[in-house]
Motif scaffolding. Sequence first.
Motif, PDB file in Angstrom:
ATOM      1  N   ALA A  74       0.816  -1.775  -0.075  1.00 23.55           N
ATOM      2  CA  ALA A  74       0.148  -0.185   0.322  1.00 23.55           C
ATOM      3  C   ALA A  74       0.357   1.191  -0.045  1.00 23.55           C
ATOM      4  CB  ALA A  74      -1.403  -0.054   1.455  1.00 23.55           C
ATOM      5  N   ALA A  75       1.747   1.052   0.752  1.00 23.00           N
ATOM      6  CA  ALA A  75       2.620   2.421   0.715  1.00 23.00           C
ATOM      7  C   ALA A  75       3.801   2.565  -0.549  1.00 23.00           C
ATOM      8  CB  ALA A  75       3.592   2.632   2.035  1.00 23.00           C
ATOM      9  N   GLY A  76       4.217   1.452  -1.031  1.00 18.34           N
ATOM     10  CA  GLY A  76       4.751   1.683  -2.540  1.00 18.34           C
ATOM     11  C   GLY A  76       5.874   1.442  -1.495  1.00 18.34           C
ATOM     12  N   LEU A  77       6.604   0.849  -0.659  1.00 14.08           N
ATOM     13  CA  LEU A  77       7.238   0.283  -0.601  1.00 14.08           C
ATOM     14  C   LEU A  77       8.549  -0.908  -0.223  1.00 14.08           C
ATOM     15  CD1 LEU A  77      10.390   1.889   1.064  1.00 14.08           C
ATOM     16  CD2 LEU A  77       8.935   1.778   3.567  1.00 14.08           C
ATOM     17  N   ALA A  78       9.726  -0.785  -1.074  1.00 19.23           N
ATOM     18  CA  ALA A  78       9.999  -2.218  -1.119  1.00 19.23           C
ATOM     19  C   ALA A  78       9.074  -2.968  -1.837  1.00 19.23           C
ATOM     20  CB  ALA A  78      10.718  -2.974  -0.027  1.00 19.23           C
ATOM     21  N   THR A  79       8.639  -2.686  -2.919  1.00 15.82           N
ATOM     22  CA  THR A  79       6.848  -2.705  -3.970  1.00 15.82           C
ATOM     23  C   THR A  79       7.131  -4.344  -4.129  1.00 15.82           C
ATOM     24  OG1 THR A  79       6.391  -0.945  -3.356  1.00 15.82           O
ATOM     25  CG2 THR A  79       5.250  -2.701  -5.190  1.00 15.82           C
ATOM     26  N   ARG A  80       8.487  -4.612  -5.152  1.00 18.70           N
ATOM     27  CA  ARG A  80       8.587  -5.638  -5.004  1.00 18.70           C
ATOM     28  C   ARG A  80       9.151  -6.858  -4.610  1.00 18.70           C
ATOM     29  NH1 ARG A  80      11.163  -2.622  -9.865  1.00 18.70           N
ATOM     30  NH2 ARG A  80       9.928  -3.534 -11.857  1.00 18.70           N
TER      31      ARG A  80
END
Length: 139
Positions: A74-80
């Motif tokens: 949701a935050a788009g952090l360490a997304t992969r």
Amino acid sequence: MNASIRRLFAANSSWSVDLLIRLMLGAIFVFHGWGKVTGIEGTIGFFQKIGLEPATLLAYLAAYGEVIGGILIAAGLATRLAALNCAVIMLVAIVSVHLGQGFKGMEFQLLILVASLQLLITGAGRWSLDALVFGKQSA
């Protein structure tokens, strides 16, 4: 062809679609994971019932993997990395629980798996902490 029709059918990736998919997928994982966390004894029992061993370890990994993975997505952090984690969780759920139910019994899980794989391949998009911290990345 007028500009409105061209925009309607253009094959462009939109930041808003990326953001909406990421937020919804993250919310789904947090919601389902939190249910596992708050009912961890039931989760452990269910894992034992279906033969996932070591059930206690796997229940905690699944529960917290969904909550933390969902927050990161949701935050788009360490997304992969978070998307890979969630894709593995969904793959295990499909194979161990839903596969015998046929397509009708696993379409939701397949959709969540595909959405996780999409984020794994394309990344978080422009409106993400990944983009803020690491800069814009291409897929």
